[in-house]
Scaffold this motif. Sequence first.
Motif, PDB file in Angstrom:
ATOM      1  N   ALA A 234    -110.485  -1.521 -13.291  1.00  0.00           N
ATOM      2  CA  ALA A 234    -109.619  -0.349 -13.402  1.00  0.00           C
ATOM      3  C   ALA A 234    -108.509  -0.583 -14.418  1.00  0.00           C
ATOM      4  N   ARG A 235    -107.915  -1.761 -14.395  1.00  0.00           N
ATOM      5  CA  ARG A 235    -106.815  -2.054 -15.314  1.00  0.00           C
ATOM      6  C   ARG A 235    -107.287  -2.096 -16.763  1.00  0.00           C
ATOM      7  N   GLU A 236    -108.488  -2.626 -16.979  1.00  0.00           N
ATOM      8  CA  GLU A 236    -109.021  -2.685 -18.338  1.00  0.00           C
ATOM      9  C   GLU A 236    -109.239  -1.289 -18.895  1.00  0.00           C
ATOM     10  N   ARG A 237    -109.721  -0.388 -18.065  1.00  0.00           N
ATOM     11  CA  ARG A 237    -109.935   0.983 -18.530  1.00  0.00           C
ATOM     12  C   ARG A 237    -108.610   1.654 -18.866  1.00  0.00           C
ATOM     13  N   LEU A 238    -107.574   1.336 -18.109  1.00  0.00           N
ATOM     14  CA  LEU A 238    -106.270   1.913 -18.411  1.00  0.00           C
ATOM     15  C   LEU A 238    -105.669   1.312 -19.685  1.00  0.00           C
ATOM     16  N   ARG A 239    -105.904   0.032 -19.922  1.00  0.00           N
ATOM     17  CA  ARG A 239    -105.442  -0.543 -21.188  1.00  0.00           C
ATOM     18  C   ARG A 239    -106.117   0.159 -22.359  1.00  0.00           C
ATOM     19  N   ALA A 240    -107.411   0.422 -22.216  1.00  0.00           N
ATOM     20  CA  ALA A 240    -108.124   1.142 -23.271  1.00  0.00           C
ATOM     21  C   ALA A 240    -107.565   2.556 -23.426  1.00  0.00           C
ATOM     22  N   ALA A 241    -107.281   3.224 -22.301  1.00  0.00           N
ATOM     23  CA  ALA A 241    -106.739   4.582 -22.362  1.00  0.00           C
ATOM     24  C   ALA A 241    -105.396   4.599 -23.082  1.00  0.00           C
ATOM     25  N   ARG A 242    -104.560   3.609 -22.814  1.00  0.00           N
ATOM     26  CA  ARG A 242    -103.247   3.563 -23.483  1.00  0.00           C
ATOM     27  C   ARG A 242    -103.404   3.318 -24.985  1.00  0.00           C
ATOM     28  N   ALA A 243    -104.370   2.473 -25.357  1.00  0.00           N
ATOM     29  CA  ALA A 243    -104.612   2.236 -26.782  1.00  0.00           C
ATOM     30  C   ALA A 243    -105.049   3.527 -27.475  1.00  0.00           C
ATOM     31  N   PHE A 244    -105.948   4.268 -26.837  1.00  0.00           N
ATOM     32  CA  PHE A 244    -106.398   5.548 -27.401  1.00  0.00           C
ATOM     33  C   PHE A 244    -105.231   6.528 -27.475  1.00  0.00           C
ATOM     34  N   ALA A 245    -104.385   6.538 -26.428  1.00  0.00           N
ATOM     35  CA  ALA A 245    -103.251   7.470 -26.410  1.00  0.00           C
ATOM     36  C   ALA A 245    -102.280   7.180 -27.539  1.00  0.00           C
ATOM     37  N   ARG A 246    -102.005   5.904 -27.776  1.00  0.00           N
ATOM     38  CA  ARG A 246    -101.114   5.554 -28.902  1.00  0.00           C
ATOM     39  C   ARG A 246    -101.728   5.995 -30.226  1.00  0.00           C
ATOM     40  N   ARG A 247    -103.034   5.768 -30.356  1.00  0.00           N
ATOM     41  CA  ARG A 247    -103.731   6.165 -31.587  1.00  0.00           C
ATOM     42  C   ARG A 247    -103.660   7.676 -31.793  1.00  0.00           C
ATOM     43  N   GLY A 248    -103.660   8.422 -30.687  1.00  0.00           N
ATOM     44  CA  GLY A 248    -103.634   9.878 -30.781  1.00  0.00           C
ATOM     45  C   GLY A 248    -102.245  10.471 -30.794  1.00  0.00           C
ATOM     46  N   GLY A 249    -101.208   9.636 -30.830  1.00  0.00           N
ATOM     47  CA  GLY A 249     -99.837  10.155 -30.865  1.00  0.00           C
ATOM     48  C   GLY A 249     -99.445  10.864 -29.590  1.00  0.00           C
ATOM     49  N   ALA A 250     -99.760  10.280 -28.441  1.00  0.00           N
ATOM     50  CA  ALA A 250     -99.483  10.908 -27.147  1.00  0.00           C
ATOM     51  C   ALA A 250     -98.003  11.209 -26.968  1.00  0.00           C
ATOM     52  N   ASN A 251     -97.706  12.357 -26.389  1.00  0.00           N
ATOM     53  CA  ASN A 251     -96.315  12.725 -26.139  1.00  0.00           C
ATOM     54  C   ASN A 251     -95.825  12.078 -24.835  1.00  0.00           C
ATOM     55  N   ALA A 252     -94.576  12.369 -24.473  1.00  0.00           N
ATOM     56  CA  ALA A 252     -93.972  11.750 -23.295  1.00  0.00           C
ATOM     57  C   ALA A 252     -94.694  12.149 -22.010  1.00  0.00           C
ATOM     58  N   GLU A 253     -95.163  13.390 -21.924  1.00  0.00           N
ATOM     59  CA  GLU A 253     -95.832  13.822 -20.695  1.00  0.00           C
ATOM     60  C   GLU A 253     -97.173  13.110 -20.528  1.00  0.00           C
ATOM     61  N   PHE A 254     -97.916  12.953 -21.602  1.00  0.00           N
ATOM     62  CA  PHE A 254     -99.199  12.254 -21.515  1.00  0.00           C
ATOM     63  C   PHE A 254     -98.975  10.798 -21.107  1.00  0.00           C
ATOM     64  N   THR A 255     -97.959  10.175 -21.683  1.00  0.00           N
ATOM     65  CA  THR A 255     -97.644   8.794 -21.314  1.00  0.00           C
ATOM     66  C   THR A 255     -97.219   8.710 -19.849  1.00  0.00           C
ATOM     67  N   ALA A 256     -96.464   9.699 -19.385  1.00  0.00           N
ATOM     68  CA  ALA A 256     -96.063   9.728 -17.975  1.00  0.00           C
ATOM     69  C   ALA A 256     -97.279   9.853 -17.061  1.00  0.00           C
TER      70      ALA A 256
END
Length: 422
Positions: A234-256
Amino acid sequence: MSTAGNAALRAARQALGIRSQADLAKALTNTAREIGLRAEVAPRTVRRWESAEPPWPHHDHVSALEALFRRPITELGFTPPWADERQATDRSGLPEPRVSASQRLHNAASHQLPPSVATDFATVTVSHRHMYWSIPAARLHRLVAEHAQLGIDLLPQVPGAAKEVLARAVSESNLLAGRLEFFDLQQPESAHTSLVLALQAAHEAADSLLGAAALAHMAFAPAFSGEPARAEEARERLRAARAFARRGGANAEFTAWLDAVEAEVETRFGDTRRALTLIHHAEDAYKSYSSETDPSPSWMDWFSPTRLAGFKGNTLLTAGRGREARETLVSVIGDLPPEEVKQKPIYLADAAAACVLERNPEAACGLLEEALDLLARNWYATALDRIKAVRQSLRQWDSLPTVRALDERLYDWHTTVNSLIS
């Protein structure tokens, strides 16, 4: 040695050092017990599974097989009865390779369609997204799943810029299908397939945020499994999700939201301190967030400050902080808009659990009955699971009239039948 039969399952068994079918039956029975199931597996059942035409296993057997072998059931030589793909036979009578879910995006017919198909398809996708909050899950899932499959079939046939529009809608449709399968229909295996397709279509659309959403949703299955060994998955998938989010310029709500998902994961694996730290980080992110200047993607309609508070209430509850959990959840229930018919019974059940921690069974029963009233109008299997878990915690008060009245309501015709067919 003969290679006839289900070679995939036999090879997986031998790789674990399990020499016989009888030994596998015992191992699966023990695994089922470890994950909280009452299922038993007989050697005769294993013989059928290792035959040339293995039948699709019972749901509990699927869970035990996947828990023991640590891989999806479809990688063990089993074909779902609902699968679109069937083994074809060529002129020589030899079976052609089956088409896997991961290949579907590239196997449709090659003739070109007008670009308007992409916008027409996307319009239906948006309608399905809106209907998620009001249409019964089983009925909506049929529409969404067929629509998602149509989009996969159409994708190679749409030219130019329209292909990106279509791919984004196909990703969203598969994401919605995965949410329905996991949260509403409790079919984690099907949900995984849909989320993988959502990720692949997001790649076709070059949409990193949709990819992040698919990956973050994939973290729920190992977290909800109750298996500590799956925590790193589960943690590995979330690390991948955060990497994708940074690449996509995620806003504060998406990061939250990613913080909230990770908090849910950590809560389920027992680290409530880490979970509360993540929730506080998400709360701080919302303080500087403006939906007008930096809006979230239109498809991310499942998160808000109120939903974040719901995550917080559940974590406080797991941490044993009953009063804080109850106060937080009561505030959440009061702030929910009327259309939140799926989440409200979950929050009511969590608030009831907080009342149990405060040793107030009467208040807990009142909240659970309110939740059951909502389920009578809008069925949600996940909410019923929460309600039943709270009822189990009321066992020391079984003789109270309020608890007996709750049982009459919990096991009426409507609730009992729906719990068995959902």
